[in-house]
Design an enzyme around this catalytic site. Structure first.
Site, PDB file in Angstrom:
ATOM      1  N   LYS A  90      67.434 -13.775 -31.767  1.00 51.34           N
ATOM      2  CA  LYS A  90      66.682 -14.748 -30.968  1.00 51.34           C
ATOM      3  C   LYS A  90      66.372 -14.197 -29.571  1.00 51.34           C
ATOM      4  O   LYS A  90      67.237 -13.615 -28.925  1.00 51.34           O
ATOM      5  CB  LYS A  90      67.481 -16.049 -30.814  1.00 51.34           C
ATOM      6  N   GLU A 112      60.832 -25.211 -48.469  1.00 55.31           N
ATOM      7  CA  GLU A 112      61.002 -23.782 -48.184  1.00 55.31           C
ATOM      8  C   GLU A 112      62.382 -23.335 -48.663  1.00 55.31           C
ATOM      9  O   GLU A 112      63.379 -24.023 -48.441  1.00 55.31           O
ATOM     10  CB  GLU A 112      60.874 -23.507 -46.671  1.00 55.31           C
ATOM     11  N   HIS A 165      61.708 -15.927 -40.194  1.00 58.34           N
ATOM     12  CA  HIS A 165      62.585 -16.687 -39.309  1.00 58.34           C
ATOM     13  C   HIS A 165      62.928 -15.893 -38.052  1.00 58.34           C
ATOM     14  O   HIS A 165      63.021 -14.668 -38.094  1.00 58.34           O
ATOM     15  CB  HIS A 165      63.871 -17.076 -40.048  1.00 58.34           C
ATOM     16  N   ASP A 195      65.439 -28.135 -40.838  1.00 58.95           N
ATOM     17  CA  ASP A 195      65.514 -26.675 -40.908  1.00 58.95           C
ATOM     18  C   ASP A 195      66.917 -26.186 -41.276  1.00 58.95           C
ATOM     19  O   ASP A 195      67.909 -26.691 -40.759  1.00 58.95           O
ATOM     20  CB  ASP A 195      65.095 -26.102 -39.549  1.00 58.95           C
ATOM     21  N   HIS A 196      66.978 -25.200 -42.127  1.00 58.60           N
ATOM     22  CA  HIS A 196      68.233 -24.564 -42.522  1.00 58.60           C
ATOM     23  C   HIS A 196      69.285 -25.571 -42.967  1.00 58.60           C
ATOM     24  O   HIS A 196      70.431 -25.535 -42.514  1.00 58.60           O
ATOM     25  CB  HIS A 196      68.778 -23.690 -41.384  1.00 58.60           C
TER      26      HIS A 196
HETATM   27 ZN   LIG Z   1      66.476 -18.466 -41.102  1.00 61.67          ZN
END
Ligand SMILES: [Zn+2]
Length: 237
Positions: free
Chosen positions: A186, A144, A218, A35-36
């Protein structure tokens, strides 16, 4: 980021997850997302470990300009190769893009210049990463493209500008993560204008549907205020 915080690495995380799957006798499919990822070494490492998805973070290649920075924007646009500018101007200016999902988009010369100055280097980075790492795996890994870690929201025209060039270059995108309007912090609910979110989300969805990939949201957990809109407009994707 979280791996640095917790002192773990890609291999350990995947090994722990695989062990848990084995221990619980879980028989259905599962995947692992790098991810990322921003660095080529990290992408290579995740793929070598067998991760089944790469989320490419293009943020370091996306430029930010304040409304006073017109000279800087102009200079960045001029710094693109002349050949590339000519191609972009031909491709985008004075044309109406009628998406089969019912959205019409047009680029003024100013809009093209702004989008190219902000996104062109990120687009070229994503094309290079796809060709070097993802394409040779022949569809075994999901890709992605994330353009969400930026100072300002991605407007639908910019989303289209990025996707149109990636698809044209042969990049197979499984999902795209624009930065939506409002704040996605978050662990707390959505902060922002729900009406504006809904209007823009619908346009982003039409662009994603046009190209045939999914929209990725996200830091979407705990954003209870926007779930009804997403549930209704994403049509199950
Ligand atoms: Zn993100």
């Amino acid at each position: 980021r979280e791996l640095n915080l917790t002192g773990r690495d890609y291999g350990q995380v995947l090994a722990d997850a695989v062990w848990a799957v084995f221990q619980e006798d879980y028989r259905l499919g599962f995947g692992a997302d790098g991810d990322h990822l921003k660095a080529l070494d990290d992408i290579k490492m995740a793929l070598d470990y067998g991760y089944t998805m790469i989320t490419l973070d293009c943020s370091e290649h996306i430029k930010n300009f304040s409304s006073e920075q017109n000279a800087e924007l102009e200079e960045t646009y001029r710094s693109l190769a002349e050949e590339e500018r000519v191609k972009l101007e031909k491709q985008f200016i004075g044309k109406t893009f009628n998406l089969k999902t019912g959205l019409r988009l047009t680029f003024t010369p100013e809009a093209l210049k702004r989008n190219a100055a902000i996104y062109q280097q990120a687009i070229n980075f994503a094309i290079m990463v796809f060709n070097q790492f993802i394409k040779p795996l022949q569809g075994k890994v999901d890709f992605e493209v994330s353009i969400d870690e930026t100072a300002t929201p991605t407007d639908p025209l910019s989303h289209f500008f990025v996707a149109e060039q990636l698809i044209e270059a042969g990049v197979k995108i499984n999902s795209m993560a624009p930065r939506f309007c409002g704040e996605f912090q978050k662990g707390i609910n959505y902060i922002g204008d729900l009406k504006q979110f809904e209007a823009e989300y619908v346009e982003h969805t039409k662009i994603a549907e046009h190209f045939g990939y999914k929209l990725s949201i996200h830091s979407g957990s705990d954003k209870f205020a926007v779930f009804p809109v997403i549930g209704r407009e994403s049509k199950g994707h």
